[in-house]
Design an enzyme around this catalytic site. Structure first.
Site, short mmCIF file in Angstrom:
data_model
loop_
_atom_site.label_atom_id
_atom_site.label_comp_id
_atom_site.label_asym_id
_atom_site.label_seq_id
_atom_site.Cartn_x
_atom_site.Cartn_y
_atom_site.Cartn_z
N GLY A 231 -0.41 -52.40 8.95
CA GLY A 231 -1.07 -53.71 9.01
C GLY A 231 -0.90 -54.39 10.35
O GLY A 231 0.05 -54.13 11.09
N ARG B 242 -0.85 -63.06 10.57
CA ARG B 242 -0.16 -64.35 10.57
C ARG B 242 0.89 -64.49 11.67
O ARG B 242 1.37 -65.57 11.96
CB ARG B 242 0.48 -64.60 9.18
CG ARG B 242 -0.54 -64.92 8.10
CD ARG B 242 0.05 -64.81 6.70
NE ARG B 242 0.13 -63.43 6.22
CZ ARG B 242 0.63 -63.06 5.04
NH1 ARG B 242 1.12 -63.96 4.23
NH2 ARG B 242 0.66 -61.78 4.70
N GLY C 96 3.56 -61.24 -4.86
CA GLY C 96 2.95 -60.79 -6.10
C GLY C 96 3.88 -61.11 -7.27
O GLY C 96 5.09 -60.86 -7.20
N ASN D 7 7.39 -59.23 -7.03
CA ASN D 7 7.42 -57.83 -6.62
C ASN D 7 7.96 -57.73 -5.21
O ASN D 7 7.44 -58.36 -4.29
CB ASN D 7 5.97 -57.31 -6.70
CG ASN D 7 5.80 -55.96 -6.01
OD1 ASN D 7 6.72 -55.14 -6.02
ND2 ASN D 7 4.64 -55.75 -5.43
N LYS E 97 25.67 -53.99 41.86
CA LYS E 97 24.64 -53.10 41.33
C LYS E 97 25.00 -51.69 41.75
O LYS E 97 25.22 -51.45 42.94
CB LYS E 97 23.26 -53.47 41.87
CG LYS E 97 22.15 -52.69 41.23
CD LYS E 97 21.06 -52.30 42.21
CE LYS E 97 21.50 -51.16 43.10
NZ LYS E 97 20.48 -50.69 44.02
N TYR F 276 27.39 -59.93 47.54
CA TYR F 276 26.44 -58.97 47.00
C TYR F 276 26.95 -57.57 47.31
O TYR F 276 27.05 -57.18 48.47
CB TYR F 276 25.03 -59.15 47.58
CG TYR F 276 24.14 -58.03 47.08
CD1 TYR F 276 23.93 -57.86 45.71
CD2 TYR F 276 23.59 -57.10 47.95
CE1 TYR F 276 23.19 -56.79 45.22
CE2 TYR F 276 22.84 -56.03 47.47
CZ TYR F 276 22.65 -55.88 46.11
OH TYR F 276 21.93 -54.82 45.62
N ASN G 21 22.29 -52.98 51.69
CA ASN G 21 22.05 -51.62 51.17
C ASN G 21 20.62 -51.15 51.35
O ASN G 21 20.31 -50.00 51.12
CB ASN G 21 22.43 -51.56 49.68
CG ASN G 21 21.60 -52.52 48.85
OD1 ASN G 21 21.21 -53.59 49.31
ND2 ASN G 21 21.33 -52.13 47.62
N TYR G 22 19.73 -52.05 51.76
CA TYR G 22 18.30 -51.73 51.73
C TYR G 22 17.72 -51.95 53.11
O TYR G 22 17.84 -53.04 53.69
CB TYR G 22 17.63 -52.66 50.70
CG TYR G 22 16.19 -52.36 50.42
CD1 TYR G 22 15.76 -51.06 50.17
CD2 TYR G 22 15.25 -53.39 50.36
CE1 TYR G 22 14.43 -50.79 49.88
CE2 TYR G 22 13.92 -53.13 50.07
CZ TYR G 22 13.51 -51.83 49.83
OH TYR G 22 12.19 -51.57 49.55
N THR H 29 36.93 -61.28 59.74
CA THR H 29 35.96 -62.23 59.21
C THR H 29 34.74 -62.35 60.11
O THR H 29 34.86 -62.41 61.33
CB THR H 29 36.65 -63.59 59.07
OG1 THR H 29 37.62 -63.50 58.04
CG2 THR H 29 35.67 -64.69 58.74
C1 UD1 Z 1 2.82 -57.04 -0.80
C2 UD1 Z 1 2.54 -56.85 -2.29
C3 UD1 Z 1 3.13 -58.03 -3.07
C4 UD1 Z 1 4.62 -58.14 -2.79
C5 UD1 Z 1 4.88 -58.21 -1.27
C6 UD1 Z 1 6.35 -58.09 -1.03
C7 UD1 Z 1 0.41 -55.66 -2.44
C8 UD1 Z 1 -1.03 -55.76 -2.75
N1 UD1 Z 1 1.11 -56.78 -2.53
O1 UD1 Z 1 2.09 -58.19 -0.39
O2 UD1 Z 1 2.93 -57.85 -4.45
O3 UD1 Z 1 5.13 -59.28 -3.43
O4 UD1 Z 1 4.22 -57.14 -0.58
O5 UD1 Z 1 6.65 -58.24 0.34
O6 UD1 Z 1 0.87 -54.59 -2.14
N2 UD1 Z 1 -0.04 -52.29 5.11
C9 UD1 Z 1 -0.62 -51.11 5.55
N3 UD1 Z 1 -1.95 -50.93 5.43
C10 UD1 Z 1 -2.78 -51.85 4.88
C11 UD1 Z 1 -2.18 -53.08 4.44
C12 UD1 Z 1 -0.82 -53.27 4.55
O7 UD1 Z 1 0.08 -50.23 6.06
O8 UD1 Z 1 -3.98 -51.61 4.80
C13 UD1 Z 1 1.40 -52.48 5.24
C14 UD1 Z 1 1.77 -53.65 6.14
O9 UD1 Z 1 1.94 -53.24 7.47
C15 UD1 Z 1 3.08 -54.15 5.53
C16 UD1 Z 1 3.00 -53.71 4.08
O10 UD1 Z 1 1.96 -52.77 4.00
O11 UD1 Z 1 4.21 -53.56 6.13
C17 UD1 Z 1 2.73 -54.89 3.15
O12 UD1 Z 1 1.50 -55.48 3.49
P1 UD1 Z 1 1.29 -57.04 3.44
O13 UD1 Z 1 -0.12 -57.33 3.79
O14 UD1 Z 1 2.35 -57.72 4.19
O15 UD1 Z 1 1.47 -57.30 1.85
P2 UD1 Z 1 1.89 -58.65 1.15
O16 UD1 Z 1 0.75 -59.58 1.19
O17 UD1 Z 1 3.16 -59.14 1.72
CA CA Z 2 4.39 -58.71 3.50
#
Ligand code: UD1
Ligand code: CA
Length: 468
Positions: free
Chosen positions: A12, A16, A146, A176, A355, A370, A390-391, A427
């Protein structure tokens, strides 16, 4: 024993964070966020770790190759970021066939440790093996996470924050954590069924949970401490996680017999021996090792520094890629740049910069100097204002000073040049060619005193003023 492969999701962008740097590469206590998850998976006993990369992938791949050599960590490329479910599919496709179970985790939860992951994996080893287990936390403020939705105590599905449907779902504080363990066959089946019917139009990894429930498979949840799961999605959370990591590191070293004052910063990978004192505002980074009995005073910044036993580092000294021998005194306000090697009991005082310079045992350079590309013999004394030139504008050259030599204040040594053992440089001398052992080098304009001349000079100067 079952072999386990970990899949770490790290493709990802981390919108943000508002950053050009991929989210998982932002440092927490000196190491990228991603480093911790990968290390935890290895610590949990995973034979292989597949990191799903995408956004800024070249940088992530280069880092992983450097930080985890040896082939246990590899990458799989998710071309388009279509959600955590899609990323898991990409990761699973890269897993060796031999793996019996899969540990799946988000790459943005750096506080998770090997033991936490082992706890999530543990239910899979039970005789009546559940097919899926995942980590949950109960938190005060579930915003953004989640929610684990249960019916009669049994998990039925996970609802993302932005997809919440009613007050009942909104009030759920069990969330989650983004860490799952599953049998490889079930996971493959579950991932194949994912569809993007949610507010983001993404494939949600979380939908493997209702799949497993509906298929009549046993689903276990493993509760982890709330501070473990903190994910990094923005700069505020980055700071919170960094602070938590600092707290963990500082508590660890205090337990090992180190005095760490409030406000000192000790990054991951630093090693401290017992009876070390770290004052507030000191920052210790990289592969720094501070040995027994040494003290690091206020405001020192040490990066990849090897600090010997009972060394005194006085306030605001900066040491980078250098070694300091036992009982040496450094600072205040000293600057040891890379490849400085300070001998036992040597002194490097205020406003001295070194250095690539070696100081022998007991050598002293106490004020304003130095010292670049030098070799200074044991017991030598380098006076205030000494400069190793030195340089020459093209190349760097070495200045060698013999044992017990004395370099008078405000001397310049034009390298390459050697001052022999026991030699004495007067000196204010500019040393341009070698000084033999035990010789006196003096090279400065001879002083002349004109008796009674001062009043005459003043009168002359005053006349000049009247004319104007
Ligand atoms: C996710 C979970 C959420 C949980 C939370 C915990 C899902 C849909 N939701 O949400 O339930 O509470 O993590 O931290 O899974 N990534 C990819 N490819 C993609 C999208 C994301 O590799 O296409 C990776 C991101 O780099 C990141 C991780 O997956 O490291 C989580 O993605 P992120 O978008 O942060 O999920 P959350 O919204 O935090
Ligand atoms: Ca996350």
């Amino acid at each position: 024993m079952n072999t386990t492969t970990a899949i770490v999701l790290a493709a990802g962008q981390g919108t943000r964070m508002k950053s050009a740097l991929p989210k998982v590469m932002h440092p927490v206590s000196g190491l990228p966020i991603l480093h911790y998850g990968v290390q935890a998976a290895l610590d949990a006993g995973c034979e292989e770790v597949v990191v799903v990369v995408g956004h800024g992938r070249q940088m992530v791949e280069e880092y992983l190759a450097r930080a985890f050599p040896g082939g246990r960590v590899k990458t799989a490329i998710q071309e388009q970021q279509r959600g955590t479910g899609d990323a898991a599919r990409v990761g699973l496709a890269a897993v060796r066939k031999a793996a019996a179970s899969i540990l799946l985790m988000n790459g943005d939860v750096p506080l998770v440790r090997g033991d936490d992951l082992r706890a999530v994996l543990a239910p899979l080893d039970l005789e009546k093996a559940p097919a899926l287990s995942f980590a949950v936390c109960v938190v005060e403020d579930p915003t953004g996470y989640g929610r684990v939705v249960r019916k009669d105590g049994k998990v039925v599905f996970i609802r993302e924050h932005r997809d919440l449907r009613d007050v009942a779902e909104q009030s759920v504080r069990e969330i989650n954590a983004g860490i799952y363990a599953a049998n490889v066959a079930l996971l493959r089946e579950a991932l194949a069924t994912l569809v993007p019917n949610n507010s983001q139009g993404e494939l949600y990894l979380t939908d493997i949970v209702p799949f497993a429930c509906n298929a009549g498979e046993r689903v276990d949840t493993v509760e982890l401490a709330a501070d473990v799961l903190a994910g990094v999605n923005d700069r505020e959370q980055l700071e919170q996680v960094d602070r938590a990591m600092q707290g963990r590191i500082v508590r660890h070293w205090r337990k090992e017999g180190v005095t760490v004052r409030e406000g000192a910063r000790i990054e991951t990978g630093v090693v401290l021996d017992p009876d070390v004192t770290i004052e507030s505002g000191a920052v210790l980074r990289g592969r720094t090792h501070v040995r027994r009995g040494a003290s690091v005073d206020v405001g020192c910044v040490l990066t990849d520094a090897d600090v010997g036993e009972a060394v005194t580092l006085k306030p605001y000294s900066v040491v980078t890629g250098s070694r300091i021998g036992a009982r040496a005194h450094i600072g205040p306000f000293a600057h040891l740049r890379p490849d400085s090697d300070v001998g036992e009991e040597a002194h490097v005082g205020n406003f001295v910069e070194t250095k690539k310079t070696r100081l022998g045992k007991g050598a002293k350079a106490n004020h304003l100097a130095y010292l670049g590309d030098g070799v200074i013999g044991a017991g030598a004394n380098v006076g205030a204002g000494t400069i190793f030139c030195n340089y020459d504008g093209v190349r760097k050259h070495t200045t060698t000073i013999g044992e017990g030599a004395f370099i008078g204040s405000d001397s310049q040594l034009v390298a390459p040049v050697t001052v022999g053992d026991g030699a004495y440089v007067a000196t204010g001398t500019t040393v341009t060619y070698d000084v033999p052992a035990d010789a006196l080098a003096i090279g400065r304009a001879r002083q002349e005193n004109k008796e009674g001349y001062a009043p005459l000079l003043r009168a002359k100067l005053n006349r000049g003023l009247e004319k104007k």
